[in-house]
Design a protein around this motif. Structure first.
Motif: not given
Length: 278
Positions: A67-71, A85-92
């Motif tokens: 997990v990176d610093d931006g989540g 690589i996913f956004y914090p909410d699980g979207r690709l």
């Protein structure tokens, strides 16, 4: 080291674990688990309460996670030969498959530095590939072998607060340390079972204080100074007493506690760390 918590529930569905193999934490203390058995990533709070689960149709066997610093969540998929690589909410957000010259081959570990550069460890190719924050190839190093900068079926890697890259060179039974451009710096350990040796290091995480290893072959957790001096070896109260019970990954999170993953139960152990002045 003292175990202060333990959780995990076997099964299928949100928050349940089938064959968890890797875990990571973010700056808020949330825990992300890559479940190779179900093909899902599960997110938990610090006490093990499930918060979310997500996957992708192309994701087959998630084997490493960061997990990176931006989540953003990075998942190395061994069978799909790519990093999701996913956004914090699980979207690709993006996929990395390698470059035109070097396709990923059995990726099992992924790490992200403070500049957003992405490092992917390949089990089958015994190699590390480095990409920029947009997934563009930068450089690569490593091949199968026993010499400095070579690997034999490595399983995990981590970026230390000192800016160096640490690799669990699993079947060479050692740790290797590199600059972020791939220059070899150091290596340590000897194969074996006595204290100070390792049999099969499959998980690694690094803090200001120590390099922590999940030595699955010896069913124990080890702590080393960043220069390769052993500080502590622990079986966590003999929790890995059966042959099939073994730690496969480690991560550091809230209050400096160490998380230890045991897929056999499956369970995650929360461990209070006090290495003292040793």
């Amino acid at each position: 080291m003292q175990v202060v918590g333990e959780w995990g529930q076997a099964g299928e569905g949100p928050g349940k674990l089938t064959l968890p193999v890797s875990l990571a934490t973010n700056r808020d203390g949330l825990i992300f688990v890559a479940d190779a058995g179900s093909g899902f990533v599960h997110k938990f709070d610090w006490n093990g309460q499930p918060l979310a689960s997500f996957n992708h149709p192309r994701m087959q066997r998630p084997s490493g996670i960061a997990v990176d610093d931006g989540g953003a969540v990075y998942v190395a998929d061994y069978s799909a030969n790519r990093v999701f690589i996913f956004y914090p909410d699980g979207r690709l957000l993006r996929e990395i498959r390698g470059s035109a010259r070097l396709a990923l081959s059995g990726p099992v570990g992924v790490a992200v530095d403070s500049e957003g550069s992405i490092y992917v460890l390949e089990f089958d190719a015994s190699r590390i590939q480095k990409f920029d924050a947009r997934g563009r190839f930068q450089t690569s190093w490593g091949k199968d072998g026993e010499g400095p900068g070579e690997f034999h079926f490595p399983a995990d890697l981590a970026i230390g607060p000192d800016g160096f890259l640490y690799v669990a060179d699993t079947y060479n039974q050692r740790v290797q340390k590199f600059t972020r451009e791939g220059q070899f710096v150091a290596q340590w350990s000897l194969p074996g079972t006595p204290q100070g040796q390792m049999a099969e290091a499959t998980g690694i995480t690094v803090t200001d204080e120590a390099v922590f290893l999940a030595d699955s072959g010896n069913q124990r957790v080890q702590a080393w100074n960043l220069n390769g001096t052993l500080r502590h070896t622990d079986t966590l109260g003999d929790r890995f007493h059966d042959a099939y019970e073994t730690p496969t990954d480690v991560a550091v999170g809230r209050n400096g506690e160490l998380l230890v993953l045991d897929p056999s139960r499956p369970r995650i152990l929360r461990v209070k760390v006090n290495l003292g002045g040793s």
